[in-house]
Design a protein around this motif. Structure first.
Motif, mmCIF file in Angstrom:
data_model
loop_
_atom_site.group_PDB
_atom_site.id
_atom_site.type_symbol
_atom_site.label_atom_id
_atom_site.label_comp_id
_atom_site.label_asym_id
_atom_site.label_seq_id
_atom_site.Cartn_x
_atom_site.Cartn_y
_atom_site.Cartn_z
ATOM 1 N N SER A 13 41.316 -119.600 -22.418
ATOM 2 C CA SER A 13 41.470 -120.865 -21.699
ATOM 3 C C SER A 13 42.097 -121.948 -22.558
ATOM 4 O O SER A 13 42.569 -122.964 -22.046
ATOM 5 N N LEU A 14 42.111 -121.759 -23.881
ATOM 6 C CA LEU A 14 42.675 -122.763 -24.782
ATOM 7 C C LEU A 14 44.191 -122.690 -24.862
ATOM 8 O O LEU A 14 44.824 -123.603 -25.394
ATOM 9 N N ILE A 15 44.785 -121.614 -24.357
ATOM 10 C CA ILE A 15 46.245 -121.486 -24.393
ATOM 11 C C ILE A 15 46.836 -122.137 -23.146
ATOM 12 O O ILE A 15 46.557 -121.720 -22.022
ATOM 13 N N THR A 16 47.638 -123.174 -23.348
ATOM 14 C CA THR A 16 48.298 -123.857 -22.237
ATOM 15 C C THR A 16 49.749 -124.120 -22.624
ATOM 16 O O THR A 16 50.083 -124.218 -23.805
ATOM 17 N N ASP A 17 50.593 -124.238 -21.622
ATOM 18 C CA ASP A 17 51.984 -124.613 -21.852
ATOM 19 C C ASP A 17 52.074 -126.136 -21.725
ATOM 20 O O ASP A 17 52.168 -126.677 -20.627
ATOM 21 N N GLY A 18 52.021 -126.822 -22.841
ATOM 22 C CA GLY A 18 52.003 -128.279 -22.843
ATOM 23 C C GLY A 18 50.659 -128.792 -23.320
ATOM 24 O O GLY A 18 49.797 -128.042 -23.791
ATOM 25 N N PHE A 19 50.465 -130.095 -23.213
ATOM 26 C CA PHE A 19 49.231 -130.709 -23.668
ATOM 27 C C PHE A 19 48.090 -130.372 -22.718
ATOM 28 O O PHE A 19 48.254 -130.389 -21.500
ATOM 29 N N ALA A 20 46.928 -130.080 -23.294
ATOM 30 C CA ALA A 20 45.766 -129.702 -22.499
ATOM 31 C C ALA A 20 45.336 -130.846 -21.585
ATOM 32 O O ALA A 20 45.367 -132.022 -21.977
ATOM 33 N N GLN A 21 44.947 -130.496 -20.369
ATOM 34 C CA GLN A 21 44.438 -131.468 -19.415
ATOM 35 C C GLN A 21 42.932 -131.629 -19.614
ATOM 36 O O GLN A 21 42.221 -130.649 -19.844
ATOM 37 N N ASP A 22 42.458 -132.872 -19.525
ATOM 38 C CA ASP A 22 41.043 -133.142 -19.741
ATOM 39 C C ASP A 22 40.637 -134.335 -18.884
ATOM 40 O O ASP A 22 41.425 -135.272 -18.707
ATOM 41 N N PRO A 23 39.407 -134.334 -18.340
ATOM 42 C CA PRO A 23 38.982 -135.444 -17.489
ATOM 43 C C PRO A 23 38.968 -136.793 -18.202
ATOM 44 O O PRO A 23 39.158 -137.832 -17.566
ATOM 45 N N PHE A 24 38.756 -136.787 -19.539
ATOM 46 C CA PHE A 24 38.713 -138.057 -20.274
ATOM 47 C C PHE A 24 39.923 -138.230 -21.178
ATOM 48 O O PHE A 24 40.609 -139.240 -21.147
ATOM 49 N N PHE A 25 40.202 -137.237 -22.018
ATOM 50 C CA PHE A 25 41.237 -137.364 -23.047
ATOM 51 C C PHE A 25 42.624 -137.116 -22.467
ATOM 52 O O PHE A 25 42.829 -136.222 -21.653
ATOM 53 N N SER A 26 43.596 -137.896 -22.937
ATOM 54 C CA SER A 26 44.996 -137.692 -22.581
ATOM 55 C C SER A 26 45.852 -138.101 -23.775
ATOM 56 O O SER A 26 45.446 -138.957 -24.575
ATOM 57 N N PRO A 27 47.040 -137.512 -23.940
ATOM 58 C CA PRO A 27 47.864 -137.798 -25.120
ATOM 59 C C PRO A 27 48.211 -139.268 -25.287
ATOM 60 O O PRO A 27 48.335 -139.760 -26.412
ATOM 61 N N GLU A 28 48.366 -140.007 -24.184
ATOM 62 C CA GLU A 28 48.832 -141.391 -24.274
ATOM 63 C C GLU A 28 47.697 -142.406 -24.397
ATOM 64 O O GLU A 28 47.964 -143.606 -24.569
ATOM 65 N N MET A 29 46.442 -141.982 -24.355
ATOM 66 C CA MET A 29 45.350 -142.953 -24.412
ATOM 67 C C MET A 29 45.257 -143.583 -25.804
ATOM 68 O O MET A 29 45.723 -143.022 -26.803
ATOM 69 N N THR A 30 44.638 -144.752 -25.861
ATOM 70 C CA THR A 30 44.606 -145.557 -27.081
ATOM 71 C C THR A 30 43.507 -145.090 -28.037
ATOM 72 O O THR A 30 42.387 -144.799 -27.614
ATOM 73 N N VAL A 31 43.857 -145.023 -29.312
ATOM 74 C CA VAL A 31 42.883 -144.807 -30.380
ATOM 75 C C VAL A 31 42.964 -146.000 -31.323
ATOM 76 O O VAL A 31 44.053 -146.351 -31.789
ATOM 77 N N THR A 32 41.843 -146.614 -31.587
ATOM 78 C CA THR A 32 41.792 -147.746 -32.511
ATOM 79 C C THR A 32 40.951 -147.364 -33.712
ATOM 80 O O THR A 32 39.779 -146.972 -33.561
ATOM 81 N N GLY A 33 41.542 -147.441 -34.903
ATOM 82 C CA GLY A 33 40.824 -147.145 -36.126
ATOM 83 C C GLY A 33 40.353 -148.424 -36.781
ATOM 84 O O GLY A 33 41.149 -149.330 -37.045
ATOM 85 N N TYR A 34 39.057 -148.525 -37.046
ATOM 86 C CA TYR A 34 38.467 -149.704 -37.670
ATOM 87 C C TYR A 34 38.027 -149.346 -39.085
ATOM 88 O O TYR A 34 37.281 -148.377 -39.286
#
Length: 377
Positions: free
Chosen positions: A148-169
């Motif tokens: 199930s970990l093999i996908t063509d492209g970025f994995a789809q997830d109910p919360f995580f997405s490639p374009e979402m923001t990450v802020t490092g403090y």
């Protein structure tokens, strides 16, 4: 002419033996690789496996450490899985096949890559193959989970997405008596409930559920530490408290200050791909998907938004490697497909003579049974 597309899985799994416990100070056990035999994904297909032949060619044992690539590639131990596929239907069938051939063995990790060492053959002719990678940090192979970990492209997830923001403090630590309290820690409490953000803590030492339902997140009181927030940025900085040790008991509070230094914003794709390059030999999407799987595996609890670091050392050591290739069978055509991969045993020097562990798990697929799932157009 009608055409069928099938997605099949050809797996060859070798599971190394369990290491024994040793009192020796020097390393005496080296892990080999994990793999599996011919297993289908799901459903039915016209393609039939008429014959399966496994050939193990072990004329030498590997060393317990390789640093030179040429010497590593000169190791000859290998296994070949040969399948005779037959298409009894009146339709042309194309099939994508996946063949996992294990993680890099401990003793060859620094020597180079062996992914191009052998060809995949159809009727004696090499065919194009891709090298795919998935996370396998628990050292075990589970068909449903790993496939199930093999996908063509970025994995789809109910919360995580490639374009979402990450802020490092980034925070600096001061005022801690580390001479008296050498195991001093800094901690903050996170309320129960997932909400719109996840905390990623690469330096976390542990956590405790508090009487009020909060989770106390504990970090070693180094000179500085980072908190990464995936999703909605922090509206308020956490309330940090300092403790004598990793137990982080309220009765053992000590003085200390955590001061906000600065922050950095990026996308999740940028964050997970910071240490990726083409030189890794892993595609950027496979790297992202494996890193994301690691984040999700590090989830402390479904009820809390805290993710811990769950992988240490070289990340590539946690990657299962797969061949991906395609076969096409005309109506009533029969082909012979051969897949060869290097075979690496576990090495246990706690015995005399030394033990090299090779274990093969036979495939549940049997000759004469149809393979795969398919659609027509």
């Amino acid at each position: 002419m009608k055409r069928l597309t099938a997605f099949l899985l050809v797996l060859l799994l070798l599971v190394s033996s369990t290491p024994s416990v040793s009192a020796n100070s020097a390393q005496s056990y080296w892990e080999g690789v994990d793999r599996t035999g011919a297993i289908t994904t799901s459903g039915e297909s016209p393609i039939v496996v008429e014959h399966e032949l496994l050939t193990f060619d072990v004329q030498e044992f590997p060393k317990n450490y390789y640093q030179d690539e040429a010497e590593f590639l000169a190791y000859t131990g290998k296994v070949t899985a040969q399948y005779t596929f037959y298409n009894p239907s009146e339709l042309t069938v194309s099939a994508k096949l996946l063949f996992p051939f294990g993680r890099e063995p401990w003793y060859g990790a620094d020597a180079g890559t062996d992914t191009g060492k052998y060809d995949i053959l159809i009727d004696g002719q090499p065919v194009e193959k891709k090298i795919r990678h998935t996370l396998s940090d628990n050292g075990q192979f589970t068909l449903e989970q790993d496939l199930s970990l093999i996908t063509d492209g970025f994995a789809q997830d109910p919360f995580f997405s490639p374009e979402m923001t990450v802020t490092g403090y980034k925070f600096s630590v001061s005022g801690v008596d580390t001479q008296t309290y050498k195991a001093a820690t800094v901690a903050f409490d996170v309320p129960e409930g997932l909400g719109s953000r996840r905390y990623y803590l690469p330096e976390c030492r542990g956590s405790q559920r508090q009487d009020d339902g909060d989770m106390r997140v504990i970090i070693h009181a180094n000179e500085s530490f980072y908190i990464y927030v995936i999703g909605e940025p922090l509206a308020l900085m956490p309330e940090f408290k300092f403790y004598q040790n990793g137990a982080a008991r309220d009765s053992e509070r000590i003085s200390g200050t955590a001061t906000f230094v600065d922050s950095q914003t990026m996308t999740l794709q940028e964050f997970l791909s910071q240490d990726w390059s083409e030189e890794t030999g892993v595609s950027e999407t496979d790297w992202y998907n494996a890193k994301l799987a690691g984040l999700k595996n590090g989830h402390h609890s479904k009820n809390y938004p805290v993710l811990f670091r769950n992988s240490y050392g070289d990340f590539t050591q946690d990657l299962m490697r797969w061949y991906e290739y395609e076969i096409i069978l005309a109506p009533n055509q029969r082909i012979v497909n051969s897949v060869t991969a290097p075979i690496y045993p576990s090495i246990d020097l706690d015995y005399d003579p030394d033990i090299y562990g090779y274990t093969y798990l036979l495939s549940p697929q049997r000759p004469g049974k149809a393979l795969g799932s398919w659609t027509s157009w």
